[in-house]
Scaffold this motif. Structure first.
Motif, mmCIF file in Angstrom:
data_model
loop_
_atom_site.group_PDB
_atom_site.id
_atom_site.type_symbol
_atom_site.label_atom_id
_atom_site.label_comp_id
_atom_site.label_asym_id
_atom_site.label_seq_id
_atom_site.Cartn_x
_atom_site.Cartn_y
_atom_site.Cartn_z
ATOM 1 N N GLU A 149 -60.018 -23.951 -96.439
ATOM 2 C CA GLU A 149 -61.460 -23.675 -96.366
ATOM 3 C C GLU A 149 -62.244 -24.933 -96.016
ATOM 4 O OE1 GLU A 149 -61.609 -19.856 -99.399
ATOM 5 O OE2 GLU A 149 -61.948 -21.867 -100.219
ATOM 6 N N ARG A 150 -61.812 -26.088 -96.513
ATOM 7 C CA ARG A 150 -62.481 -27.356 -96.143
ATOM 8 C C ARG A 150 -62.347 -27.638 -94.657
ATOM 9 N NH1 ARG A 150 -60.325 -28.960 -101.065
ATOM 10 N NH2 ARG A 150 -58.568 -30.017 -100.080
ATOM 11 N N GLU A 151 -61.278 -27.120 -94.038
ATOM 12 C CA GLU A 151 -61.070 -27.283 -92.595
ATOM 13 C C GLU A 151 -61.774 -26.193 -91.790
ATOM 14 O OE1 GLU A 151 -59.501 -29.814 -90.882
ATOM 15 O OE2 GLU A 151 -59.578 -30.778 -92.842
ATOM 16 N N GLY A 152 -62.546 -25.356 -92.472
ATOM 17 C CA GLY A 152 -63.336 -24.345 -91.782
ATOM 18 C C GLY A 152 -62.684 -22.977 -91.678
ATOM 19 N N TRP A 153 -61.496 -22.797 -92.264
ATOM 20 C CA TRP A 153 -60.825 -21.506 -92.205
ATOM 21 C C TRP A 153 -61.405 -20.556 -93.244
ATOM 22 C CZ3 TRP A 153 -57.680 -20.281 -88.366
ATOM 23 C CH2 TRP A 153 -57.015 -21.296 -87.680
ATOM 24 N N SER A 164 -53.367 -29.403 -91.454
ATOM 25 C CA SER A 164 -53.713 -29.946 -90.148
ATOM 26 C C SER A 164 -52.951 -29.221 -89.043
ATOM 27 C CB SER A 164 -53.407 -31.428 -90.114
ATOM 28 O OG SER A 164 -53.656 -31.969 -88.843
ATOM 29 N N ALA A 165 -51.668 -28.957 -89.269
ATOM 30 C CA ALA A 165 -50.824 -28.315 -88.259
ATOM 31 C C ALA A 165 -51.230 -26.868 -88.004
ATOM 32 C CB ALA A 165 -49.364 -28.382 -88.681
ATOM 33 N N VAL A 166 -51.735 -26.192 -89.020
ATOM 34 C CA VAL A 166 -52.153 -24.800 -88.862
ATOM 35 C C VAL A 166 -53.245 -24.684 -87.794
ATOM 36 C CG1 VAL A 166 -53.405 -22.919 -90.025
ATOM 37 C CG2 VAL A 166 -51.443 -23.972 -91.132
ATOM 38 N N GLY A 167 -54.070 -25.693 -87.682
ATOM 39 C CA GLY A 167 -55.163 -25.668 -86.713
ATOM 40 C C GLY A 167 -54.756 -26.016 -85.299
ATOM 41 N N THR A 168 -53.517 -26.427 -85.094
ATOM 42 C CA THR A 168 -53.057 -26.796 -83.755
ATOM 43 C C THR A 168 -52.133 -25.717 -83.204
ATOM 44 O OG1 THR A 168 -51.171 -28.010 -84.621
ATOM 45 C CG2 THR A 168 -53.177 -29.255 -84.261
ATOM 46 N N VAL A 169 -52.580 -25.071 -82.173
ATOM 47 C CA VAL A 169 -51.770 -24.026 -81.535
ATOM 48 C C VAL A 169 -51.676 -24.327 -80.064
ATOM 49 C CG1 VAL A 169 -51.555 -21.580 -81.092
ATOM 50 C CG2 VAL A 169 -52.474 -22.348 -83.251
ATOM 51 N N GLY A 201 -63.829 -19.338 -86.283
ATOM 52 C CA GLY A 201 -64.362 -19.102 -84.942
ATOM 53 C C GLY A 201 -63.526 -18.047 -84.251
ATOM 54 N N ASP A 202 -63.007 -18.379 -83.065
ATOM 55 C CA ASP A 202 -62.153 -17.450 -82.322
ATOM 56 C C ASP A 202 -60.671 -17.591 -82.679
ATOM 57 O OD1 ASP A 202 -64.323 -16.415 -80.976
ATOM 58 O OD2 ASP A 202 -64.126 -17.802 -79.287
#
Length: 104
Positions: free
Chosen positions: A14-18, A99-104, A44-45
């Motif tokens: 949640e702190r990372e915006g999820w 951090s890795a969850v946000g990189t696709v 977001g998207d």
């Protein structure tokens, strides 16, 4: 203390915006069904799905949070093992996984 580790992971995401929701809604992030917990993430998207897997000590069925072993992120392909909350491994792997969850 598995609930504490899940809560720590949820807050880090949640702190990372999820936005984190359990498979059956935002009010059910710890709901176990068939040795599994599912979280749906959105930012977001971007979308991600985390599957948490539980394993009983003797391999039988379990719904105890204490039997949580690891989480898999579908899109990013990363895995987080649930080490003890005070361990150095957990302290290192949690932020790396988030951090890795946000990189696709």
């Amino acid at each position: 203390m598995t609930r504490a580790r899940l809560t720590e992971l949820k807050h880090a995401l949640e702190r990372e915006g999820w936005r984190v929701e359990g498979e059956f809604g935002a009010d059910e992030p710890f709901y176990v069904e068939r040795e599994r917990i599912v979280w749906r993430l959105s930012r977001g998207d971007s979308r991600e799905r985390l599957d948490f897997f539980l394993f009983a000590p003797l391999g039988g069925p379990t719904e105890r949070l204490a039997d949580l072993a690891y989480a898999d992120a579908h899109r990013s392909g990363h895995r987080l093992y649930f080490d003890k909350i005070v361990s150095a491994q957990w302290r290192e792997s949690l932020p790396a996984f988030v951090s890795a969850v946000g990189t696709v």
